[in-house]
Design an enzyme around this catalytic site. Structure first.
Site, PDB file in Angstrom:
ATOM      1  N   CYS A  81       0.819  -1.220   0.000  1.00  0.00           N
ATOM      2  CA  CYS A  81       0.000   0.000   0.000  1.00  0.00           C
ATOM      3  C   CYS A  81       0.854   1.273   0.000  1.00  0.00           C
ATOM      4  O   CYS A  81       1.463   1.584  -1.009  1.00  0.00           O
ATOM      5  CB  CYS A  81      -1.005  -0.053   1.147  1.00  0.00           C
ATOM      6  N   HIS A 175      -3.540  -4.782   1.947  1.00  0.00           N
ATOM      7  CA  HIS A 175      -2.915  -5.227   3.196  1.00  0.00           C
ATOM      8  C   HIS A 175      -3.241  -6.695   3.470  1.00  0.00           C
ATOM      9  O   HIS A 175      -4.327  -6.983   3.988  1.00  0.00           O
ATOM     10  CB  HIS A 175      -3.460  -4.402   4.369  1.00  0.00           C
ATOM     11  N   GLU A 177      -1.559  -8.250   5.764  1.00  0.00           N
ATOM     12  CA  GLU A 177      -1.191  -8.405   7.180  1.00  0.00           C
ATOM     13  C   GLU A 177      -2.350  -8.078   8.112  1.00  0.00           C
ATOM     14  O   GLU A 177      -2.352  -8.495   9.267  1.00  0.00           O
ATOM     15  CB  GLU A 177       0.047  -7.544   7.505  1.00  0.00           C
TER      16      GLU A 177
END
Ligand code: GLN
Length: 192
Positions: A81, A175, A177
């Protein structure tokens, strides 16, 4: 041989989630705030956050040249990102003079999917990480509008490249994560 050690740039953004996921993947992971924190790293994650703020902090801490040198000497990059914006060849809708590390032969547009209301979780098909789709979060995401000839597109979102790989380096506009599926991190680590 000891397992490779990976760093996460920890000036701003969601670096903690990357550290946690990398450790879950079984590698040693450390935060990077100073040039000397990069010594011995096989790879570095540039996390999501706010690319203009992160860029200013990189300059303020005199990290720009050390980052460029470390990447030039073989430290691999996983960018997500805002990190992808920082690592692109060219930024559209950036601030005037917003710098880039120019690691990926891609052109990105900031906030391409509109503002916060366009953010959300999406299932992506990514053949390179397996046949099961992966749930990821798009948060004020950039789009990748152009890719150079040596850039491999791993996944698309709304028709545009959303995950790319160039050599061992990987850039994502979203994302993984946050939703916590480790398969992109595992793919990056497998290349180190
Ligand atoms: N919109 C942010 C930027 O321009 C990126 C958002 C993110 O990293 N989730 O830097």
């Amino acid at each position: 041989m000891t397992a490779p050690e990976v760093g996460v740039l920890a000036l701003q953004g969601d670096f903690r989630e990357h550290i946690r996921l990398l450790r879950e993947c079984g590698v040693r992971a450390r935060t990077v705030r100073l040039p000397e924190d990069m010594i011995g790293l096989a790879g570095l994650v540039l996390p999501g956050g706010e690319s203009t703020t992160m860029g200013r902090l990189i300059e303020a801490r005199s990290l720009r040249q050390p980052l460029q040198d470390a990447f030039a000497h073989g430290m691999a990059c996983m960018a997500t990102c805002a990190g992808t914006i920082l690592a692109a060849r060219e930024i559209r809708d950036g601030l005037p003079q917003q710098f880039t590390l120019g690691l990926f032969d891609i052109v990105v547009r900031r906030n391409a999917f509109g503002r916060q209301q366009e953010s959300g979780e999406v299932w992506l098909e990514v053949p390179a990480i397996g046949s099961q789709p992966i749930l990821v979060a798009f948060i004020r995401a950039p789009s990748i509008e152009e890719v150079g000839p040596t850039v491999e597109v791993l996944a698309r979102h709304q028709g545009q490249p959303a995950a790319v790989r160039q050599g061992r380096n990987m850039a994502l506009t979203f994302h993984p994560e946050i939703t916590g599926d480790p398969r992109f991190h595992q793919l990056f680590l497998a290349g180190l």
